[in-house]
Design an enzyme around this catalytic site. Sequence first.
Site, PDB file in Angstrom:
ATOM      1  N   PRO A 217      -4.383  -1.285  -8.888  1.00  0.00           N
ATOM      2  CA  PRO A 217      -5.720  -0.731  -8.723  1.00  0.00           C
ATOM      3  C   PRO A 217      -5.951   0.272  -7.675  1.00  0.00           C
ATOM      4  O   PRO A 217      -5.493  -0.025  -6.460  1.00  0.00           O
ATOM      5  CB  PRO A 217      -6.699  -1.894  -8.694  1.00  0.00           C
ATOM      6  CG  PRO A 217      -5.824  -2.939  -8.268  1.00  0.00           C
ATOM      7  CD  PRO A 217      -4.359  -2.817  -8.939  1.00  0.00           C
ATOM      8  N   ASN A 218      -6.678   1.323  -7.838  1.00  0.00           N
ATOM      9  CA  ASN A 218      -7.201   2.299  -7.027  1.00  0.00           C
ATOM     10  C   ASN A 218      -5.904   3.179  -6.444  1.00  0.00           C
ATOM     11  O   ASN A 218      -6.426   4.280  -5.823  1.00  0.00           O
ATOM     12  CB  ASN A 218      -7.912   1.868  -5.542  1.00  0.00           C
ATOM     13  CG  ASN A 218      -9.056   0.904  -6.172  1.00  0.00           C
ATOM     14  OD1 ASN A 218     -10.090   1.324  -6.922  1.00  0.00           O
ATOM     15  ND2 ASN A 218      -9.060  -0.374  -5.755  1.00  0.00           N
TER      16      ASN A 218
ATOM     17  N   HIS B 259       4.158  -1.650   0.043  1.00  0.00           N
ATOM     18  CA  HIS B 259       2.736  -1.144   0.476  1.00  0.00           C
ATOM     19  C   HIS B 259       2.927  -0.140   1.121  1.00  0.00           C
ATOM     20  O   HIS B 259       3.754  -0.027   2.100  1.00  0.00           O
ATOM     21  CB  HIS B 259       1.996  -2.486   1.320  1.00  0.00           C
ATOM     22  CG  HIS B 259       1.902  -3.615   0.422  1.00  0.00           C
ATOM     23  ND1 HIS B 259       0.913  -3.669  -0.638  1.00  0.00           N
ATOM     24  CD2 HIS B 259       2.638  -4.814   0.336  1.00  0.00           C
ATOM     25  CE1 HIS B 259       0.814  -4.792  -1.440  1.00  0.00           C
ATOM     26  NE2 HIS B 259       2.066  -5.743  -0.832  1.00  0.00           N
TER      27      HIS B 259
ATOM     28  N   ALA C 156      -4.688  -4.165  -4.289  1.00  0.00           N
ATOM     29  CA  ALA C 156      -5.531  -5.542  -3.720  1.00  0.00           C
ATOM     30  C   ALA C 156      -5.279  -6.795  -4.511  1.00  0.00           C
ATOM     31  O   ALA C 156      -5.409  -7.882  -3.954  1.00  0.00           O
ATOM     32  CB  ALA C 156      -6.990  -5.270  -3.641  1.00  0.00           C
TER      33      ALA C 156
ATOM     34  N   GLU D 279       8.435  -5.273  -3.674  1.00  0.00           N
ATOM     35  CA  GLU D 279       6.896  -5.168  -3.340  1.00  0.00           C
ATOM     36  C   GLU D 279       7.152  -4.047  -2.518  1.00  0.00           C
ATOM     37  O   GLU D 279       7.502  -4.093  -1.422  1.00  0.00           O
ATOM     38  CB  GLU D 279       6.523  -6.621  -2.891  1.00  0.00           C
ATOM     39  CG  GLU D 279       5.083  -6.252  -2.661  1.00  0.00           C
ATOM     40  CD  GLU D 279       4.438  -7.783  -1.827  1.00  0.00           C
ATOM     41  OE1 GLU D 279       5.201  -8.642  -2.180  1.00  0.00           O
ATOM     42  OE2 GLU D 279       3.420  -7.588  -1.489  1.00  0.00           O
TER      43      GLU D 279
ATOM     44  N   TYR E 186      -3.676   6.160   3.456  1.00  0.00           N
ATOM     45  CA  TYR E 186      -2.868   6.488   2.370  1.00  0.00           C
ATOM     46  C   TYR E 186      -2.239   7.764   1.957  1.00  0.00           C
ATOM     47  O   TYR E 186      -1.296   8.171   1.107  1.00  0.00           O
ATOM     48  CB  TYR E 186      -3.353   5.977   1.104  1.00  0.00           C
ATOM     49  CG  TYR E 186      -3.991   4.446   1.125  1.00  0.00           C
ATOM     50  CD1 TYR E 186      -2.912   3.560   1.342  1.00  0.00           C
ATOM     51  CD2 TYR E 186      -5.223   4.094   1.101  1.00  0.00           C
ATOM     52  CE1 TYR E 186      -3.564   2.124   1.189  1.00  0.00           C
ATOM     53  CE2 TYR E 186      -5.739   3.082   1.006  1.00  0.00           C
ATOM     54  CZ  TYR E 186      -4.688   2.096   1.251  1.00  0.00           C
ATOM     55  OH  TYR E 186      -5.341   0.685   1.190  1.00  0.00           O
TER      56      TYR E 186
ATOM     57  N   ARG F 236      -3.832  -4.655   9.297  1.00  0.00           N
ATOM     58  CA  ARG F 236      -5.143  -4.311   8.888  1.00  0.00           C
ATOM     59  C   ARG F 236      -5.991  -6.018   9.129  1.00  0.00           C
ATOM     60  O   ARG F 236      -5.403  -6.721   9.466  1.00  0.00           O
ATOM     61  CB  ARG F 236      -5.022  -3.707   7.555  1.00  0.00           C
ATOM     62  CG  ARG F 236      -4.250  -2.250   7.701  1.00  0.00           C
ATOM     63  CD  ARG F 236      -4.142  -1.494   6.572  1.00  0.00           C
ATOM     64  NE  ARG F 236      -5.413  -1.499   5.768  1.00  0.00           N
ATOM     65  CZ  ARG F 236      -5.749  -0.884   4.652  1.00  0.00           C
ATOM     66  NH1 ARG F 236      -4.649  -0.620   3.621  1.00  0.00           N
ATOM     67  NH2 ARG F 236      -6.968  -0.643   4.245  1.00  0.00           N
TER      68      ARG F 236
HETATM   69  C1  DQA Z   1      -2.092  -1.542  -0.573  1.00  0.00           C
HETATM   70  C2  DQA Z   1      -2.528  -2.358   0.406  1.00  0.00           C
HETATM   71  C3  DQA Z   1      -3.590  -3.260  -0.080  1.00  0.00           C
HETATM   72  O1  DQA Z   1      -3.991  -4.156   0.638  1.00  0.00           O
HETATM   73  C4  DQA Z   1      -4.740  -2.440  -0.742  1.00  0.00           C
HETATM   74  O2  DQA Z   1      -5.713  -3.235  -1.453  1.00  0.00           O
HETATM   75  C5  DQA Z   1      -4.215  -1.171  -1.712  1.00  0.00           C
HETATM   76  C6  DQA Z   1      -3.140  -0.687  -1.053  1.00  0.00           C
HETATM   77  C7  DQA Z   1      -0.807  -0.344   0.365  1.00  0.00           C
HETATM   78  O3  DQA Z   1      -0.181   0.323  -0.719  1.00  0.00           O
HETATM   79  O4  DQA Z   1      -1.015  -0.166   1.601  1.00  0.00           O
HETATM   80  O5  DQA Z   1      -5.132  -1.085  -2.300  1.00  0.00           O
HETATM   81  O6  DQA Z   1      -1.370  -2.094  -1.548  1.00  0.00           O
END
Ligand code: DQA
Length: 139
Positions: free
Chosen positions: A9-10, A97, A74, A95, A22, A104
């Site tokens: 998401p997002n 990020h 998230a 995984e 980001y 954070r």
């Molecule tokens: C994320 C970190 C997550 O906490 C956040 O909700 C995201 C992006 C990252 O790529 O840093 O949507 O996964």
Amino acid sequence: MKIQIINGPNLNLLGVREKSIYGDSSFDNYFALLQQRYVNHSLHYFQSNHEGELIDKLHEVGFDYDGIVLNAGAYTHTSIAIADAIAAITTPVVEVHISNVHKREEFRHNSFLSPNCKGIIVGFGLDGYRLAIESIVSI
Ligand code: DQA
């Protein structure tokens, strides 16, 4: 090798969303660069804002692809269902990020997914996806 990148998401808003965290590149632009770099491999990209669709994609590719690069956004911090899907499949999942989640908010420090993943790459910006692919192709 067949490699699936899955963004949660997002992450469709990369390049627009919170650029100081980001970055300012869209994922589509970055993905094009990855495809040029890994011409000898078959890279696939999927993004969804819906938990069930992410699970469906893990099931779909999780038995015959060579690797999955997953940034569940998230859902990382909330989804036992995605953790179970990773445990259920045979393809190794890395995984990723983009941000260093450990710098954070506290609620970003826990990942339900990490115990079921092959490894974790955190805090290297979009380059984390390349590092994850590198870890898969160098097996
Ligand atoms: C994320 C970190 C997550 O906490 C956040 O909700 C995201 C992006 C990252 O790529 O840093 O949507 O996964």
